[in-house]
Design a protein around this motif. Structure first.
Motif, PDB file in Angstrom:
ATOM      1  N   SER A 177      -5.563  14.986  56.305  1.00  0.00           N
ATOM      2  CA  SER A 177      -4.533  13.498  55.421  1.00  0.00           C
ATOM      3  C   SER A 177      -4.626  12.781  56.698  1.00  0.00           C
ATOM      4  O   SER A 177      -5.050  12.375  57.087  1.00  0.00           O
ATOM      5  N   SER A 178      -3.616  11.607  56.192  1.00  0.00           N
ATOM      6  CA  SER A 178      -3.436  10.005  56.200  1.00  0.00           C
ATOM      7  C   SER A 178      -3.223  10.334  57.623  1.00  0.00           C
ATOM      8  O   SER A 178      -3.858   9.550  58.808  1.00  0.00           O
ATOM      9  N   LYS A 179      -1.870  11.047  58.524  1.00  0.00           N
ATOM     10  CA  LYS A 179      -1.427  11.627  59.947  1.00  0.00           C
ATOM     11  C   LYS A 179      -2.574  12.050  60.629  1.00  0.00           C
ATOM     12  O   LYS A 179      -3.119  11.537  61.352  1.00  0.00           O
ATOM     13  N   ASP A 180      -3.726  12.828  59.889  1.00  0.00           N
ATOM     14  CA  ASP A 180      -4.648  13.143  61.049  1.00  0.00           C
ATOM     15  C   ASP A 180      -5.548  12.331  61.402  1.00  0.00           C
ATOM     16  O   ASP A 180      -6.521  12.380  62.460  1.00  0.00           O
ATOM     17  N   LEU A 181      -6.336  11.992  60.314  1.00  0.00           N
ATOM     18  CA  LEU A 181      -7.249  10.484  59.884  1.00  0.00           C
ATOM     19  C   LEU A 181      -6.568   9.467  61.506  1.00  0.00           C
ATOM     20  O   LEU A 181      -7.573   9.458  61.361  1.00  0.00           O
TER      21      LEU A 181
END
Length: 289
Positions: A177-181
């Motif tokens: 996800s953009s958050k994890d990335l």
């Protein structure tokens, strides 16, 4: 048991790899044995400890022989009760055209996008298929030694940006996800590194993460990466490990690249525990003139 005089070492016929006998990793090791095993890892780059059958907490203690355990980058593949221990499971792998899509296919070195990548990675074979599922290693020290002089000079002068997944990656890494990335690190690493213990030069490659070559046009940069990679994976540099249940294998990420194989029946179960050992910041190799 676990006396240094009881330990025997059987080298493979390949440039890397040695089987270590006479050690019970479930038991405490004295300082002399611990130092000896670390010396063996630096020398042989891949160590095989047969018939250990380690539980996760025992695996962590065995890993600590070689240094502090490094947290797993992808938290979705960690054991709930042992967050430092990851796992590789057939049940997590998609099947395409009747073939498993294994995360570790294509030769690479682990977590090269970290400024301080792991010194070593270790696996314990909990369940293995009846055939296939080998792990291959190539000696990137010998690969550098066997480069022609022009390529040696060229490679030592350049660096590459290592990201979560290169735009030219030959394999698809885990989608994030953009958050994890956003919390996944990126860093620049030299193409040729100096081993922190032996001082030996080695190629440092991970085509799944390398975003070109700094200071070179895009096409020329990826061409250089491809040339070095194809050179490094030649059979004369390779050790192919055929797993047996219960063994622990640990390898030096500064001396070898490795890859997994999906050449087994996708209906059979393959399950391994995984840990990583913290390492120092990568150091560029500077030739002596």
């Amino acid at each position: 048991m676990n006396k240094i005089e009881d330990i025997s070492v059987e080298e493979t016929s390949a440039p890397v790899g040695a089987k270590v006998l006479g050690v019970n990793l479930k038991e405490a090791l004295n300082y002399e044995v611990t130092q000896y095993l670390n010396t063996l890892l630096d020398r042989h780059a891949v160590l095989i400890f047969p018939e250990q059958f380690l539980e996760p907490n025992e695996f962590v203690r065995a890993g600590e022989i070689f240094g502090k355990i490094m947290p797993q980058q992808l938290k979705k593949y960690v054991l709930k009760d042992h967050p430092l221990v990851g796992y590789n499971s057939t049940k997590d792998l998609p099947i395409k055209d009747g073939r498993l899509q294994v995360r570790g296919e294509n030769y690479h070195t682990d977590h090269s996008n970290f400024e301080c990548p792991p010194r070593a990675t270790a696996l314990v074979a909990v369940e293995i298929p009846s055939s296939g599922g080998d792990t291959q290693f190539v000696d990137t020290r010998m690969a550098f030694d066997c480069l022609n002089e022009d390529l040696k000079v060229k490679a030592t002068n350049f660096s590459s940006r290592h990201v979560h997944q290169s735009s030219k990656s030959p394999r698809e890494l885990t989608k994030l996800s953009s958050k994890d990335l956003a919390v996944i690190p990126e860093t620049t690493q030299p193409l040729v590194i100096k081993h922190p213990t032996s001082g030996r030069p080695a190629l440092y490659l991970n085509t799944g993460r390398m975003e070109g070559i700094e200071g070179l046009p895009e096409n020329e940069g990826y061409e250089l990466i491809g040339t070095l990679y194809e050179h490094s994976i030649q059979p004369q540099f390779e050790y192919r490990h055929r797993w047996t249940k219960g063994e622990m294998v640990i390898w030096d990420n500064r001396s070898v690249m490795h890859q997994a194989n999906a050449d087994y029946d996708p209906l059979e179960y393959r399950y391994l525990y995984r840990i990583m050992i913290e390492g120092p910041k990568i150091e560029r190799y500077v030739p002596m003139h």
